[in-house]
Design a protein around this motif. Structure first.
Motif, PDB file in Angstrom:
ATOM      1  N   LEU A   1       0.680  -1.118  -0.122  1.00  0.00           N
ATOM      2  CA  LEU A   1       0.194  -0.188  -0.032  1.00  0.00           C
ATOM      3  C   LEU A   1       0.973   1.402  -0.091  1.00  0.00           C
ATOM      4  CD1 LEU A   1      -2.867   1.120  -0.010  1.00  0.00           C
ATOM      5  CD2 LEU A   1      -2.774   0.953   2.525  1.00  0.00           C
ATOM      6  N   LEU A   2       0.636   2.104  -1.074  1.00  0.00           N
ATOM      7  CA  LEU A   2       1.281   3.335  -1.059  1.00  0.00           C
ATOM      8  C   LEU A   2       0.252   4.479  -0.859  1.00  0.00           C
ATOM      9  CD1 LEU A   2       3.807   2.675  -4.193  1.00  0.00           C
ATOM     10  CD2 LEU A   2       4.338   2.315  -1.706  1.00  0.00           C
ATOM     11  N   PRO A   3       0.110   5.105   0.143  1.00  0.00           N
ATOM     12  CA  PRO A   3      -0.926   6.248   0.455  1.00  0.00           C
ATOM     13  C   PRO A   3      -0.259   7.600   0.109  1.00  0.00           C
ATOM     14  CG  PRO A   3      -0.079   5.192   2.677  1.00  0.00           C
ATOM     15  CD  PRO A   3       0.688   4.457   1.442  1.00  0.00           C
ATOM     16  N   LEU A   4      -0.932   8.254  -0.665  1.00  0.00           N
ATOM     17  CA  LEU A   4      -0.551   9.599  -1.001  1.00  0.00           C
ATOM     18  C   LEU A   4      -1.327  10.634  -0.356  1.00  0.00           C
ATOM     19  CD1 LEU A   4      -0.064   9.194  -4.757  1.00  0.00           C
ATOM     20  CD2 LEU A   4       1.490   8.826  -3.324  1.00  0.00           C
ATOM     21  N   ALA A   5      -0.810  11.608   0.027  1.00  0.00           N
ATOM     22  CA  ALA A   5      -1.450  12.899   0.646  1.00  0.00           C
ATOM     23  C   ALA A   5      -2.527  13.433  -0.218  1.00  0.00           C
ATOM     24  CB  ALA A   5      -0.379  13.795   1.112  1.00  0.00           C
ATOM     25  N   GLN A   6      -2.369  13.538  -1.561  1.00  0.00           N
ATOM     26  CA  GLN A   6      -3.184  14.151  -2.299  1.00  0.00           C
ATOM     27  C   GLN A   6      -3.699  13.408  -3.410  1.00  0.00           C
ATOM     28  OE1 GLN A   6      -1.405  18.001  -3.192  1.00  0.00           O
ATOM     29  NE2 GLN A   6       0.379  17.106  -4.187  1.00  0.00           N
ATOM     30  N   ASN A   7      -4.576  13.772  -4.298  1.00  0.00           N
ATOM     31  CA  ASN A   7      -4.877  13.136  -5.577  1.00  0.00           C
ATOM     32  C   ASN A   7      -3.964  13.550  -6.684  1.00  0.00           C
ATOM     33  OD1 ASN A   7      -6.064  11.925  -7.818  1.00  0.00           O
ATOM     34  ND2 ASN A   7      -8.266  12.631  -7.285  1.00  0.00           N
ATOM     35  N   VAL A   8      -3.207  12.654  -7.273  1.00  0.00           N
ATOM     36  CA  VAL A   8      -2.359  12.872  -8.397  1.00  0.00           C
ATOM     37  C   VAL A   8      -2.881  12.453  -9.655  1.00  0.00           C
ATOM     38  CG1 VAL A   8      -0.427  13.290  -6.692  1.00  0.00           C
ATOM     39  CG2 VAL A   8      -0.764  11.006  -7.929  1.00  0.00           C
ATOM     40  N   GLY A   9      -4.027  11.758  -9.660  1.00  0.00           N
ATOM     41  CA  GLY A   9      -4.437  11.195 -10.896  1.00  0.00           C
ATOM     42  C   GLY A   9      -3.904  10.046 -11.210  1.00  0.00           C
TER      43      GLY A   9
END
Length: 295
Positions: free
Chosen positions: A67-75
Protein backbone atom coordinates in the motif's frame (compact mmCIF):
# COMPACT_ATOMS: atom_id res chain seq x y z
CA UNK A 1 4.45 -19.46 -5.74
CA UNK A 2 1.13 -19.42 -3.92
CA UNK A 3 -0.38 -17.03 -1.43
CA UNK A 4 -3.55 -17.00 0.62
CA UNK A 5 -6.20 -14.36 0.06
CA UNK A 6 -7.18 -12.96 3.45
CA UNK A 7 -10.59 -11.99 2.09
CA UNK A 8 -11.56 -15.46 0.91
CA UNK A 9 -9.22 -17.78 2.76
CA UNK A 10 -8.48 -19.58 -0.51
CA UNK A 11 -5.08 -20.23 -2.03
CA UNK A 12 -4.38 -18.35 -5.26
CA UNK A 13 -1.60 -19.09 -7.71
CA UNK A 14 0.76 -16.28 -8.62
CA UNK A 15 0.20 -15.62 -12.31
CA UNK A 16 3.81 -15.45 -13.49
CA UNK A 17 7.22 -14.34 -12.49
CA UNK A 18 8.02 -10.79 -13.46
CA UNK A 19 4.63 -9.05 -13.19
CA UNK A 20 3.00 -6.83 -10.59
CA UNK A 21 -0.57 -5.54 -10.64
CA UNK A 22 -0.69 -1.80 -9.95
CA UNK A 23 -4.02 -0.36 -8.85
CA UNK A 24 -4.79 3.30 -8.28
CA UNK A 25 -7.87 4.31 -6.33
CA UNK A 26 -9.58 7.09 -4.46
CA UNK A 27 -12.56 6.71 -2.10
CA UNK A 28 -13.57 3.27 -3.44
CA UNK A 29 -13.00 1.15 -0.32
CA UNK A 30 -15.76 -1.40 -0.91
CA UNK A 31 -14.85 -1.89 -4.56
CA UNK A 32 -11.23 -2.54 -3.62
CA UNK A 33 -12.07 -5.06 -0.92
CA UNK A 34 -14.02 -7.02 -3.55
CA UNK A 35 -11.51 -6.82 -6.44
CA UNK A 36 -8.04 -6.87 -4.89
CA UNK A 37 -8.24 -10.56 -3.83
CA UNK A 38 -8.92 -11.51 -7.48
CA UNK A 39 -5.46 -10.49 -8.73
CA UNK A 40 -3.17 -13.45 -9.48
CA UNK A 41 0.09 -11.58 -8.87
CA UNK A 42 1.61 -9.29 -6.23
CA UNK A 43 -0.41 -6.07 -5.92
CA UNK A 44 0.72 -2.49 -5.36
CA UNK A 45 -2.19 -0.20 -4.41
CA UNK A 46 -1.54 3.53 -4.75
CA UNK A 47 -4.21 5.45 -2.83
CA UNK A 48 -4.90 8.93 -4.18
CA UNK A 49 -5.66 10.63 -0.85
CA UNK A 50 -8.83 8.71 0.06
CA UNK A 51 -10.99 10.00 2.90
CA UNK A 52 -13.26 6.95 3.24
CA UNK A 53 -10.97 4.73 5.32
CA UNK A 54 -9.56 2.86 2.31
CA UNK A 55 -6.02 2.71 3.68
CA UNK A 56 -7.01 1.34 7.07
CA UNK A 57 -9.49 -1.17 5.60
CA UNK A 58 -7.04 -2.59 3.08
CA UNK A 59 -4.27 -2.85 5.67
CA UNK A 60 -6.59 -4.79 7.97
CA UNK A 61 -8.19 -7.10 5.39
CA UNK A 62 -5.40 -7.56 2.83
CA UNK A 63 -1.98 -7.35 4.49
CA UNK A 64 -0.28 -8.95 1.47
CA UNK A 65 -1.09 -5.86 -0.65
CA UNK A 66 1.70 -3.29 -0.85
CA UNK A 67 0.00 0.00 0.00
CA UNK A 68 1.35 3.40 -1.07
CA UNK A 69 -0.88 6.10 0.46
CA UNK A 70 -0.54 9.57 -1.08
CA UNK A 71 -1.44 12.79 0.71
CA UNK A 72 -3.33 14.14 -2.30
CA UNK A 73 -4.95 13.06 -5.55
CA UNK A 74 -2.30 13.01 -8.31
CA UNK A 75 -4.51 11.28 -10.88
CA UNK A 76 -2.94 8.71 -13.17
CA UNK A 77 0.51 9.71 -11.96
CA UNK A 78 -0.28 7.27 -9.14
CA UNK A 79 0.18 4.43 -11.62
CA UNK A 80 3.66 5.71 -12.45
CA UNK A 81 4.52 5.79 -8.75
CA UNK A 82 3.27 2.22 -8.39
CA UNK A 83 5.19 1.00 -11.44
CA UNK A 84 8.39 2.55 -10.12
CA UNK A 85 7.89 0.74 -6.84
CA UNK A 86 7.02 -2.63 -8.39
CA UNK A 87 10.52 -3.59 -9.53
CA UNK A 88 9.23 -6.21 -12.00
CA UNK A 89 9.75 -6.62 -15.75
CA UNK A 90 6.07 -6.00 -16.43
CA UNK A 91 3.24 -4.13 -14.74
CA UNK A 92 -0.43 -4.89 -15.29
CA UNK A 93 -2.73 -1.98 -14.54
CA UNK A 94 -6.15 -2.46 -12.99
CA UNK A 95 -8.75 -0.09 -11.61
CA UNK A 96 -10.51 -0.61 -8.32
CA UNK A 97 -13.47 -2.06 -10.26
CA UNK A 98 -11.54 -4.30 -12.68
CA UNK A 99 -9.37 -7.43 -12.68
CA UNK A 100 -7.55 -9.68 -15.14
CA UNK A 101 -9.26 -12.98 -16.00
CA UNK A 102 -7.87 -16.12 -14.33
CA UNK A 103 -4.68 -17.21 -16.04
CA UNK A 104 -4.49 -14.19 -18.33
CA UNK A 105 -1.75 -12.33 -16.49
CA UNK A 106 0.50 -15.28 -17.22
CA UNK A 107 -0.73 -15.40 -20.81
CA UNK A 108 -0.01 -11.70 -21.29
CA UNK A 109 3.50 -12.03 -19.85
CA UNK A 110 4.26 -14.87 -22.28
CA UNK A 111 2.98 -12.83 -25.22
CA UNK A 112 5.03 -9.80 -24.26
CA UNK A 113 8.20 -11.83 -23.79
CA UNK A 114 7.69 -13.22 -27.30
CA UNK A 115 7.23 -9.70 -28.73
CA UNK A 116 10.29 -7.63 -27.78
CA UNK A 117 9.04 -4.45 -29.51
CA UNK A 118 5.77 -4.51 -27.59
CA UNK A 119 5.58 -1.90 -24.82
CA UNK A 120 1.84 -2.15 -24.10
CA UNK A 121 -0.55 -5.06 -24.46
CA UNK A 122 -4.20 -3.97 -24.48
CA UNK A 123 -6.51 -6.82 -23.46
CA UNK A 124 -10.14 -7.12 -24.45
CA UNK A 125 -12.57 -5.83 -21.82
CA UNK A 126 -15.77 -7.55 -20.72
CA UNK A 127 -18.16 -5.26 -18.87
CA UNK A 128 -20.46 -6.17 -16.01
CA UNK A 129 -21.83 -9.54 -14.84
CA UNK A 130 -23.32 -10.05 -18.30
CA UNK A 131 -19.80 -9.75 -19.79
CA UNK A 132 -20.64 -7.32 -22.59
CA UNK A 133 -17.73 -6.53 -24.88
CA UNK A 134 -16.57 -2.98 -24.26
CA UNK A 135 -17.57 -0.94 -27.34
CA UNK A 136 -14.01 0.31 -27.71
CA UNK A 137 -12.68 -3.19 -28.31
CA UNK A 138 -14.09 -3.67 -31.84
CA UNK A 139 -12.56 -0.32 -32.77
CA UNK A 140 -9.18 -1.43 -31.47
CA UNK A 141 -9.47 -4.76 -33.28
CA UNK A 142 -10.13 -2.90 -36.55
CA UNK A 143 -7.16 -0.54 -36.17
CA UNK A 144 -6.20 1.01 -39.54
CA UNK A 145 -2.55 0.59 -38.53
CA UNK A 146 -2.80 -3.13 -39.30
CA UNK A 147 -1.05 -6.10 -37.72
CA UNK A 148 2.71 -6.32 -38.34
CA UNK A 149 4.03 -9.91 -38.41
CA UNK A 150 6.03 -9.44 -35.20
CA UNK A 151 3.09 -8.19 -33.13
CA UNK A 152 0.43 -10.38 -31.46
CA UNK A 153 -2.46 -8.21 -32.64
CA UNK A 154 -3.46 -4.97 -34.36
CA UNK A 155 -1.07 -2.07 -33.80
CA UNK A 156 -2.50 0.85 -31.82
CA UNK A 157 -1.64 4.43 -30.95
CA UNK A 158 -3.60 4.38 -27.71
CA UNK A 159 -4.95 1.94 -25.14
CA UNK A 160 -7.38 1.43 -22.26
CA UNK A 161 -5.58 2.12 -19.00
CA UNK A 162 -7.31 -0.51 -16.86
CA UNK A 163 -6.71 -3.22 -19.49
CA UNK A 164 -3.02 -2.68 -20.17
CA UNK A 165 0.12 -4.60 -19.36
CA UNK A 166 3.25 -2.50 -19.87
CA UNK A 167 6.93 -3.25 -20.21
CA UNK A 168 8.07 -1.41 -17.11
CA UNK A 169 11.38 -0.12 -18.48
CA UNK A 170 9.79 1.34 -21.61
CA UNK A 171 6.92 2.84 -19.61
CA UNK A 172 9.19 4.59 -17.13
CA UNK A 173 11.72 5.67 -19.78
CA UNK A 174 9.12 7.92 -21.44
CA UNK A 175 7.93 9.29 -18.11
CA UNK A 176 4.91 7.09 -17.47
CA UNK A 177 1.67 8.96 -16.87
CA UNK A 178 2.51 12.61 -16.28
CA UNK A 179 1.40 15.15 -13.67
CA UNK A 180 -0.01 17.56 -16.27
CA UNK A 181 -2.67 15.43 -17.97
CA UNK A 182 -3.57 13.45 -14.82
CA UNK A 183 -6.89 11.58 -15.46
CA UNK A 184 -8.86 10.51 -17.52
CA UNK A 185 -7.43 10.50 -21.04
CA UNK A 186 -3.92 9.97 -19.71
CA UNK A 187 -3.13 7.19 -22.20
CA UNK A 188 -2.79 9.43 -25.28
CA UNK A 189 0.37 11.35 -24.41
CA UNK A 190 2.08 8.20 -23.17
CA UNK A 191 1.15 6.31 -26.34
CA UNK A 192 2.55 9.06 -28.55
CA UNK A 193 5.84 9.13 -26.64
CA UNK A 194 6.20 5.35 -26.76
CA UNK A 195 5.68 5.41 -30.53
CA UNK A 196 8.20 8.22 -30.88
CA UNK A 197 10.72 6.10 -28.96
CA UNK A 198 10.21 3.15 -31.31
CA UNK A 199 7.89 1.01 -29.18
CA UNK A 200 4.61 -0.63 -30.21
CA UNK A 201 1.18 -1.08 -28.65
CA UNK A 202 -1.11 -3.94 -29.67
CA UNK A 203 -4.64 -5.15 -29.02
CA UNK A 204 -4.71 -8.82 -28.01
CA UNK A 205 -8.17 -10.38 -28.06
CA UNK A 206 -7.04 -13.62 -26.40
CA UNK A 207 -6.36 -11.85 -23.09
CA UNK A 208 -9.31 -10.61 -21.00
CA UNK A 209 -9.93 -8.00 -18.32
CA UNK A 210 -13.22 -7.90 -16.41
CA UNK A 211 -14.67 -4.48 -15.61
CA UNK A 212 -17.64 -4.09 -13.29
CA UNK A 213 -18.13 -0.32 -13.25
CA UNK A 214 -18.31 1.13 -9.77
CA UNK A 215 -21.50 2.79 -8.61
CA UNK A 216 -19.29 5.63 -7.33
CA UNK A 217 -18.61 7.21 -10.72
CA UNK A 218 -18.67 10.75 -12.05
CA UNK A 219 -21.62 11.61 -14.26
CA UNK A 220 -21.16 11.47 -18.03
CA UNK A 221 -20.89 15.24 -18.50
CA UNK A 222 -18.18 15.57 -15.86
CA UNK A 223 -16.21 12.76 -17.46
CA UNK A 224 -16.49 14.36 -20.91
CA UNK A 225 -15.18 17.62 -19.49
CA UNK A 226 -12.24 15.83 -17.88
CA UNK A 227 -11.41 13.93 -21.08
CA UNK A 228 -11.39 17.14 -23.12
CA UNK A 229 -9.16 18.82 -20.59
CA UNK A 230 -6.67 15.99 -21.14
CA UNK A 231 -7.11 16.11 -24.91
CA UNK A 232 -6.33 19.82 -25.07
CA UNK A 233 -3.28 19.53 -22.83
CA UNK A 234 -1.94 16.54 -24.76
CA UNK A 235 -2.31 18.47 -28.01
CA UNK A 236 -0.38 21.40 -26.55
CA UNK A 237 2.36 19.06 -25.30
CA UNK A 238 2.85 17.04 -28.50
CA UNK A 239 0.93 18.11 -31.60
CA UNK A 240 1.71 20.69 -34.32
CA UNK A 241 0.19 24.14 -33.84
CA UNK A 242 -2.57 23.59 -36.43
CA UNK A 243 -3.71 20.47 -34.58
CA UNK A 244 -3.76 22.36 -31.30
CA UNK A 245 -6.02 24.95 -32.93
CA UNK A 246 -8.25 22.21 -34.33
CA UNK A 247 -8.56 20.62 -30.90
CA UNK A 248 -9.47 23.91 -29.25
CA UNK A 249 -12.06 24.73 -31.94
CA UNK A 250 -13.54 21.24 -31.63
CA UNK A 251 -13.96 21.75 -27.89
CA UNK A 252 -15.61 25.14 -28.40
CA UNK A 253 -18.07 23.73 -30.93
CA UNK A 254 -18.89 20.43 -29.22
CA UNK A 255 -20.93 21.42 -26.18
CA UNK A 256 -20.91 22.71 -22.62
CA UNK A 257 -18.91 19.81 -21.06
CA UNK A 258 -16.21 20.13 -23.71
CA UNK A 259 -15.99 23.88 -23.19
CA UNK A 260 -15.69 23.30 -19.45
CA UNK A 261 -12.85 20.90 -20.18
CA UNK A 262 -11.12 23.58 -22.24
CA UNK A 263 -11.49 26.04 -19.39
CA UNK A 264 -10.09 23.56 -16.90
CA UNK A 265 -7.05 23.07 -19.10
CA UNK A 266 -6.08 26.74 -18.97
CA UNK A 267 -4.36 26.73 -15.52
CA UNK A 268 -2.11 23.88 -16.68
CA UNK A 269 -1.13 25.41 -20.02
CA UNK A 270 2.22 26.78 -18.72
CA UNK A 271 3.23 23.30 -17.53
CA UNK A 272 2.07 21.77 -20.82
CA UNK A 273 4.10 24.29 -22.81
CA UNK A 274 7.20 23.57 -20.74
CA UNK A 275 6.77 19.89 -21.66
CA UNK A 276 6.10 20.56 -25.35
CA UNK A 277 8.01 18.32 -27.76
CA UNK A 278 7.26 17.81 -31.45
CA UNK A 279 6.52 14.24 -32.52
CA UNK A 280 8.49 12.59 -35.33
CA UNK A 281 6.94 12.50 -38.79
CA UNK A 282 6.06 8.79 -38.70
CA UNK A 283 3.99 9.19 -35.53
CA UNK A 284 2.16 12.19 -36.98
CA UNK A 285 1.48 10.17 -40.13
CA UNK A 286 -0.08 7.40 -38.02
CA UNK A 287 -2.24 9.97 -36.25
CA UNK A 288 -3.45 11.31 -39.60
CA UNK A 289 -4.27 7.78 -40.74
CA UNK A 290 -6.25 7.07 -37.59
CA UNK A 291 -8.14 10.35 -37.97
CA UNK A 292 -8.84 9.68 -41.65
CA UNK A 293 -7.02 12.89 -42.48
CA UNK A 294 -4.76 12.83 -45.51
CA UNK A 295 -3.79 16.48 -45.15
Amino acid sequence: MTSTSPATGTARQSAADGVTVVVMSRDRREDLLATLPRHEAPVVLVDNGSSDGTVEAVRAALPDVTLLPLAQNVGARARTIGAGHAGTEFVAFADDDSWWAPGDLARAVSIMRASPRLAVLNARVLVGPEERLDPLCPELAASPLGTPPDLPGPRLLGFIGCAAMVRTGAFLAVGGFDPVVRFPGEEERLSLDLAAAGWDIAYVDSVTVHHHPSTRRHDAAARRAAIWRSRVLTAVMRLPARDVVRTVLAALRAGAPERRGLGRALPDLPAALRSRRRLPAHVLADLRLLAGDAA
